[in-house]
Motif scaffolding. Sequence first.
Motif, PDB file in Angstrom:
ATOM      1  N   LYS A   1       0.838  -1.297   0.010  1.00  0.00           N
ATOM      2  CA  LYS A   1       0.027   0.044   0.106  1.00  0.00           C
ATOM      3  C   LYS A   1       0.918   1.203  -0.154  1.00  0.00           C
ATOM      4  O   LYS A   1       0.620   2.246  -0.705  1.00  0.00           O
ATOM      5  N   ALA A   2       2.087   1.275   1.028  1.00  0.00           N
ATOM      6  CA  ALA A   2       2.657   2.345   0.833  1.00  0.00           C
ATOM      7  C   ALA A   2       3.624   2.646  -0.263  1.00  0.00           C
ATOM      8  O   ALA A   2       3.810   3.723  -0.762  1.00  0.00           O
ATOM      9  N   ALA A   3       4.002   1.505  -0.960  1.00  0.00           N
ATOM     10  CA  ALA A   3       4.765   1.582  -2.067  1.00  0.00           C
ATOM     11  C   ALA A   3       3.802   2.303  -3.450  1.00  0.00           C
ATOM     12  O   ALA A   3       4.295   2.925  -4.131  1.00  0.00           O
ATOM     13  N   ILE A   4       2.729   1.782  -3.341  1.00  0.00           N
ATOM     14  CA  ILE A   4       1.690   1.991  -4.526  1.00  0.00           C
ATOM     15  C   ILE A   4       1.577   3.779  -4.257  1.00  0.00           C
ATOM     16  O   ILE A   4       1.701   4.513  -5.426  1.00  0.00           O
ATOM     17  N   THR A   5       1.491   4.166  -2.844  1.00  0.00           N
ATOM     18  CA  THR A   5       1.434   5.689  -2.663  1.00  0.00           C
ATOM     19  C   THR A   5       2.594   6.555  -3.419  1.00  0.00           C
ATOM     20  O   THR A   5       2.437   7.384  -4.242  1.00  0.00           O
ATOM     21  N   GLU A   6       3.756   6.029  -3.082  1.00  0.00           N
ATOM     22  CA  GLU A   6       5.103   6.830  -3.622  1.00  0.00           C
ATOM     23  C   GLU A   6       5.219   6.594  -5.234  1.00  0.00           C
ATOM     24  O   GLU A   6       5.553   7.577  -5.598  1.00  0.00           O
ATOM     25  N   PHE A   7       4.884   5.325  -5.656  1.00  0.00           N
ATOM     26  CA  PHE A   7       5.074   5.389  -6.973  1.00  0.00           C
ATOM     27  C   PHE A   7       3.991   6.238  -7.783  1.00  0.00           C
ATOM     28  O   PHE A   7       4.253   6.816  -8.987  1.00  0.00           O
ATOM     29  N   GLN A   8       2.645   6.197  -7.311  1.00  0.00           N
ATOM     30  CA  GLN A   8       1.794   7.206  -7.799  1.00  0.00           C
ATOM     31  C   GLN A   8       2.039   8.704  -7.738  1.00  0.00           C
ATOM     32  O   GLN A   8       1.992   9.452  -8.465  1.00  0.00           O
ATOM     33  N   LYS A   9       2.779   8.974  -6.628  1.00  0.00           N
ATOM     34  CA  LYS A   9       3.311  10.197  -6.459  1.00  0.00           C
ATOM     35  C   LYS A   9       4.251  10.751  -7.402  1.00  0.00           C
ATOM     36  O   LYS A   9       4.269  11.810  -8.036  1.00  0.00           O
ATOM     37  N   LEU A  10       5.180   9.880  -7.808  1.00  0.00           N
ATOM     38  CA  LEU A  10       6.170  10.164  -8.741  1.00  0.00           C
ATOM     39  C   LEU A  10       5.572  10.249 -10.132  1.00  0.00           C
ATOM     40  O   LEU A  10       6.086  11.208 -10.862  1.00  0.00           O
ATOM     41  N   ILE A  11       4.786   9.174 -10.412  1.00  0.00           N
ATOM     42  CA  ILE A  11       4.170   9.321 -11.693  1.00  0.00           C
ATOM     43  C   ILE A  11       3.254  10.683 -12.035  1.00  0.00           C
ATOM     44  O   ILE A  11       3.220  11.303 -12.927  1.00  0.00           O
ATOM     45  N   ALA A  12       2.540  10.860 -10.902  1.00  0.00           N
ATOM     46  CA  ALA A  12       1.727  12.379 -10.819  1.00  0.00           C
ATOM     47  C   ALA A  12       2.538  13.496 -11.025  1.00  0.00           C
ATOM     48  O   ALA A  12       2.367  14.616 -11.598  1.00  0.00           O
TER      49      ALA A  12
ATOM     50  N   VAL B   1      10.386  16.088 -13.243  1.00  0.00           N
ATOM     51  CA  VAL B   1      11.302  14.950 -13.613  1.00  0.00           C
ATOM     52  C   VAL B   1      11.609  14.795 -14.999  1.00  0.00           C
ATOM     53  O   VAL B   1      12.769  14.349 -15.548  1.00  0.00           O
ATOM     54  N   ALA B   2      10.975  15.450 -15.924  1.00  0.00           N
ATOM     55  CA  ALA B   2      11.208  15.499 -17.289  1.00  0.00           C
ATOM     56  C   ALA B   2      11.365  14.162 -17.912  1.00  0.00           C
ATOM     57  O   ALA B   2      10.578  13.304 -17.797  1.00  0.00           O
ATOM     58  N   ASN B   3      12.419  13.882 -18.476  1.00  0.00           N
ATOM     59  CA  ASN B   3      12.963  12.850 -19.060  1.00  0.00           C
ATOM     60  C   ASN B   3      13.388  11.534 -18.331  1.00  0.00           C
ATOM     61  O   ASN B   3      14.113  10.765 -18.509  1.00  0.00           O
ATOM     62  N   GLY B   4      13.204  11.887 -16.899  1.00  0.00           N
ATOM     63  CA  GLY B   4      13.832  11.086 -15.942  1.00  0.00           C
ATOM     64  C   GLY B   4      13.546   9.458 -16.224  1.00  0.00           C
ATOM     65  O   GLY B   4      12.224   9.343 -16.266  1.00  0.00           O
ATOM     66  N   THR B   5      14.533   8.560 -16.340  1.00  0.00           N
ATOM     67  CA  THR B   5      14.146   6.959 -16.414  1.00  0.00           C
ATOM     68  C   THR B   5      13.179   6.465 -15.431  1.00  0.00           C
ATOM     69  O   THR B   5      12.365   5.545 -15.473  1.00  0.00           O
ATOM     70  N   VAL B   6      13.438   7.304 -14.117  1.00  0.00           N
ATOM     71  CA  VAL B   6      12.728   6.552 -12.804  1.00  0.00           C
ATOM     72  C   VAL B   6      11.088   6.786 -13.295  1.00  0.00           C
ATOM     73  O   VAL B   6      10.384   6.082 -12.613  1.00  0.00           O
TER      74      VAL B   6
ATOM     75  N   HIS C   1       6.179   3.000 -13.245  1.00  0.00           N
ATOM     76  CA  HIS C   1       5.073   2.015 -13.674  1.00  0.00           C
ATOM     77  C   HIS C   1       5.326   0.703 -13.503  1.00  0.00           C
ATOM     78  O   HIS C   1       4.584   0.014 -13.090  1.00  0.00           O
ATOM     79  N   LEU C   2       6.543   0.081 -13.477  1.00  0.00           N
ATOM     80  CA  LEU C   2       7.110  -1.085 -13.223  1.00  0.00           C
ATOM     81  C   LEU C   2       6.941  -1.357 -11.724  1.00  0.00           C
ATOM     82  O   LEU C   2       6.477  -2.306 -11.251  1.00  0.00           O
ATOM     83  N   GLY C   3       7.160  -0.296 -11.015  1.00  0.00           N
ATOM     84  CA  GLY C   3       7.222  -0.343  -9.476  1.00  0.00           C
ATOM     85  C   GLY C   3       6.008  -0.256  -9.042  1.00  0.00           C
ATOM     86  O   GLY C   3       5.468  -1.468  -8.045  1.00  0.00           O
ATOM     87  N   LEU C   4       5.103   0.352  -9.681  1.00  0.00           N
ATOM     88  CA  LEU C   4       3.512   0.309  -9.518  1.00  0.00           C
ATOM     89  C   LEU C   4       3.002  -1.309  -9.504  1.00  0.00           C
ATOM     90  O   LEU C   4       2.041  -1.761  -8.827  1.00  0.00           O
TER      91      LEU C   4
ATOM     92  N   TYR D   1       2.082  -3.158 -15.740  1.00  0.00           N
ATOM     93  CA  TYR D   1       3.292  -3.579 -16.396  1.00  0.00           C
ATOM     94  C   TYR D   1       3.048  -3.327 -17.774  1.00  0.00           C
ATOM     95  O   TYR D   1       4.071  -3.074 -18.619  1.00  0.00           O
ATOM     96  N   LYS D   2       1.637  -3.499 -18.184  1.00  0.00           N
ATOM     97  CA  LYS D   2       1.737  -3.042 -19.821  1.00  0.00           C
ATOM     98  C   LYS D   2       1.997  -1.737 -20.083  1.00  0.00           C
ATOM     99  O   LYS D   2       2.395  -1.451 -21.324  1.00  0.00           O
ATOM    100  N   GLU D   3       1.716  -0.662 -19.252  1.00  0.00           N
ATOM    101  CA  GLU D   3       2.118   0.671 -19.283  1.00  0.00           C
ATOM    102  C   GLU D   3       3.702   0.732 -19.643  1.00  0.00           C
ATOM    103  O   GLU D   3       4.064   1.352 -20.548  1.00  0.00           O
ATOM    104  N   PHE D   4       4.273   0.146 -18.865  1.00  0.00           N
ATOM    105  CA  PHE D   4       5.846   0.132 -18.770  1.00  0.00           C
ATOM    106  C   PHE D   4       6.265  -0.550 -20.031  1.00  0.00           C
ATOM    107  O   PHE D   4       7.065  -0.100 -20.695  1.00  0.00           O
ATOM    108  N   LEU D   5       5.621  -1.700 -20.235  1.00  0.00           N
ATOM    109  CA  LEU D   5       6.253  -2.438 -21.713  1.00  0.00           C
ATOM    110  C   LEU D   5       5.705  -1.575 -23.037  1.00  0.00           C
ATOM    111  O   LEU D   5       6.369  -1.730 -24.026  1.00  0.00           O
TER     112      LEU D   5
END
Length: 256
Positions: free
Chosen positions: A182-193, A198-203, A208-211, A228-232
Amino acid sequence: MVAAAVGRPGEEDELFAAQGDSEAFQGRLTQAREWQRKAVDSARRDGDLETAASYYLDAAIQEAETGNIGEVPREVDAGLALGAGRDIQIEAALALARIGDAARAQTVSDDLRREHPNDTLLVHYWLPTVQASMELQKGSPAPALDLLQTTAPYIFSTDLWGAMLYPVYLRGEAFLAAHDAKAAITEFQKLIAGRFFVANGTVVVLAHLGLGRAYAMAGEEDKARAEYKEFLTLWKDADPDIPVLKQARAEYAKLP
């Protein structure tokens, strides 16, 4: 746009580097390396060795995050051979920490702390980020999360190479390692939002993979599959031998 900047001192290398970042964002690391070399050569022709060094270290971070560990020491060494300023050393320490070279990362961190003891962003943002990376490599997410707490007030700093939300990505990784989906989901969503920052940052792509991994851990299979599909999809034209891509494809194939 790149063609228009060719031959213009102070512009050519920046646009070459930006093109390299765009290629890396899409997983085309072979092409990214070619643009990075052009950026380095351009900056060196202009006599700007510190900037040339930064391009090597930017590439080292990208290689580390995508699992190309063997490339990182070479990029770090090449960068440090050209420049040894604060920002160069920060990136060197972070890249080394991300591949588990704790001894060298600690040496560079100690040098930075000694040289810049009153640098607020260094002491409270970058050094904790480096230390947290080392803890994650040791398989110790709890101390990593404690260290990353100190970075929270500074995550929108424009201090260095557009990596304003980098600790957020590491927090997501740490929560995954701690099996707190649950906490991991929150952090990855925060980064994507916050991807604008972060511009073109690879992270951003890797978030999306982390999420996807976090949703899979939480048993939310449909959401996991979508991420996963979004990342791929984002990496549909990526170099096929990138370690993190190969791992992601294997994980996706095993989803229910």
